[in-house]
Design a protein around this motif. Structure first.
Motif, short mmCIF file in Angstrom:
data_model
loop_
_atom_site.label_atom_id
_atom_site.label_comp_id
_atom_site.label_asym_id
_atom_site.label_seq_id
_atom_site.Cartn_x
_atom_site.Cartn_y
_atom_site.Cartn_z
N ALA A 62 29.00 11.55 -0.25
CA ALA A 62 28.18 11.58 -1.47
C ALA A 62 27.18 12.73 -1.41
O ALA A 62 26.92 13.41 -2.41
CB ALA A 62 27.47 10.24 -1.64
N ALA A 63 26.60 12.96 -0.22
CA ALA A 63 25.64 14.06 -0.05
C ALA A 63 26.33 15.40 -0.23
O ALA A 63 25.77 16.34 -0.83
CB ALA A 63 24.98 13.97 1.31
N HIS B 174 29.10 15.98 -2.01
CA HIS B 174 29.42 16.11 -3.43
C HIS B 174 28.18 16.52 -4.23
O HIS B 174 28.27 17.35 -5.14
CB HIS B 174 29.97 14.79 -3.97
CG HIS B 174 31.44 14.60 -3.74
ND1 HIS B 174 32.39 14.87 -4.70
CD2 HIS B 174 32.12 14.19 -2.64
CE1 HIS B 174 33.60 14.62 -4.21
NE2 HIS B 174 33.46 14.20 -2.96
N ALA B 175 27.03 15.95 -3.88
CA ALA B 175 25.79 16.29 -4.58
C ALA B 175 25.42 17.75 -4.35
O ALA B 175 24.97 18.45 -5.27
CB ALA B 175 24.66 15.37 -4.13
N TRP B 176 25.61 18.22 -3.10
CA TRP B 176 25.31 19.63 -2.81
C TRP B 176 26.25 20.55 -3.59
O TRP B 176 25.81 21.55 -4.17
CB TRP B 176 25.44 19.89 -1.31
CG TRP B 176 25.23 21.34 -0.95
CD1 TRP B 176 26.18 22.32 -0.87
CD2 TRP B 176 23.98 21.98 -0.70
NE1 TRP B 176 25.61 23.52 -0.55
CE2 TRP B 176 24.25 23.35 -0.44
CE3 TRP B 176 22.67 21.53 -0.64
CZ2 TRP B 176 23.26 24.26 -0.13
CZ3 TRP B 176 21.67 22.44 -0.33
CH2 TRP B 176 21.96 23.79 -0.08
N ASP C 13 30.46 23.23 1.81
CA ASP C 13 29.40 22.45 1.17
C ASP C 13 28.67 21.56 2.18
O ASP C 13 27.51 21.19 1.97
CB ASP C 13 29.99 21.60 0.05
CG ASP C 13 30.65 22.46 -1.01
OD1 ASP C 13 29.93 23.23 -1.67
OD2 ASP C 13 31.89 22.38 -1.17
N ALA D 179 27.80 19.93 -6.39
CA ALA D 179 27.48 19.88 -7.82
C ALA D 179 26.25 20.72 -8.12
O ALA D 179 26.17 21.38 -9.16
CB ALA D 179 27.25 18.43 -8.24
N ARG D 180 25.30 20.71 -7.21
CA ARG D 180 24.10 21.54 -7.37
C ARG D 180 24.48 23.02 -7.39
O ARG D 180 24.00 23.78 -8.23
CB ARG D 180 23.14 21.26 -6.22
CG ARG D 180 22.01 22.24 -6.06
CD ARG D 180 21.18 21.87 -4.86
NE ARG D 180 20.52 23.03 -4.29
CZ ARG D 180 19.63 22.97 -3.31
NH1 ARG D 180 19.27 21.81 -2.80
NH2 ARG D 180 19.08 24.05 -2.84
N ARG E 268 26.18 23.87 -10.71
CA ARG E 268 25.21 24.00 -11.80
C ARG E 268 24.51 25.35 -11.74
O ARG E 268 24.26 25.99 -12.77
CB ARG E 268 24.19 22.87 -11.74
CG ARG E 268 24.76 21.50 -12.13
CD ARG E 268 23.64 20.50 -12.36
NE ARG E 268 22.88 20.26 -11.14
CZ ARG E 268 23.16 19.30 -10.27
NH1 ARG E 268 24.21 18.52 -10.47
NH2 ARG E 268 22.40 19.12 -9.21
#
Length: 257
Positions: free
Chosen positions: A241-242, A244-246, A60, A248-249, A252
């Motif tokens: 945090a970046a 984790h955001a990637w 990630d 999660a994207r 989804r």
């Protein structure tokens, strides 16, 4: 839920003068696991073993670590000299295209020391082979003697650009950092923004202009004491945090498929 994966770029070593190994400092894994809250995964820096596309799918985000060998000057259009030191062409072949792919995709990476220099070279910049030989520059190399604590001690200030991403992240324009590098940025790549400098003018913090993802990179070693250092902790937390955001994207996207 499983933590997102951070690929940690390894370095090549020869154990006991005869046994080839890919290895990474434990402090890199500790910082990724305990501060960024991600799963550390060591990546062999050998293009015959790993490909950029499969790394992008398997991980990630990426931690571009420090390392003793330098980026080969042919990668930025210059000839090799004794001042350039030792090289790892296999690592060059993995990291440089990986960085460019991450910038294009918006996939996060954090560059550290050699990794910081790799980001500049990947984006079209050049390097000085030896900072301490330049007029008016300090010796930024690791102290030859002492304990690890003494070698990684805070040794100089870094001043960030007013209102820049490092200023916003740290909440201050001046911080103290360690310094353990011989080379440094000579000419920033066209999209490289120098966002922090040492007192002697050496670039210490950069990011990639216009990149959709996290591209913060530093010339010092924030992985040392990352959980407790007031500069290292927010840097690894923001990177985490970046990542984790990637992740999660991506999750989804899979659910929509």
């Amino acid at each position: 839920m499983a933590r997102p994966v951070v690929g940690i770029i390894s370095n090549s070593h020869l154990l006991n003068d005869q046994y080839p190994a890919h290895a990474g400092a434990a402090i890199n894994s500790v910082a990724v696991a305990h501060v960024a809250d991600c799963l550390p995964l060591l990546i062999p820096s050998d293009p015959s073993l790993v490909g950029v596309e499969e790394l992008l799918e398997a991980c990630d985000g990426f931690l571009l670590t420090g390392g003793r060998p330098n980026v080969h000057p042919e990668e930025y259009g210059e000839e090799e000299t004794p001042a350039h030191g030792s090289f790892d062409r296999s690592r060059d072949a993995v990291t440089l295209p990986l960085i460019r792919a991450c910038v294009e995709r918006g996939q996060p990476f954090l560059g550290v020391c050699r990794g910081f220099q790799e980001v500049n070279v990947a984006m079209g910049g050049t390097l000085h082979p030896e900072i301490r030989d330049l007029p008016g520059r300090d010796n930024h190399r690791m102290p030859p003697d002492g304990t690890l604590e003494e070698k990684f001690a805070l040794r100089h200030k870094v001043t960030f650009t007013e209102g820049g991403p490092f200023h916003r992240l740290m909440g201050t324009r001046e911080v103290m950092t360690n310094t353990l590098h011989g080379q440094g940025i000579k000419r920033p790549g066209p999209r490289i923004v120098v966002d922090g400098i040492a007192p002697d003018g050496t670039p210490e913090a950069i990011h990639v202009r216009g990149a959709a993802g996290f591209t913060l990179s530093v010339q010092w070693h924030p992985e040392w004491n990352a959980a407790n250092d007031p500069v290292s902790r927010p840097l690894f937390q923001a990177f985490g945090a970046a990542v984790h955001a990637w992740a999660a994207r991506d999750l989804r996207a899979l659910r929509r498929a």
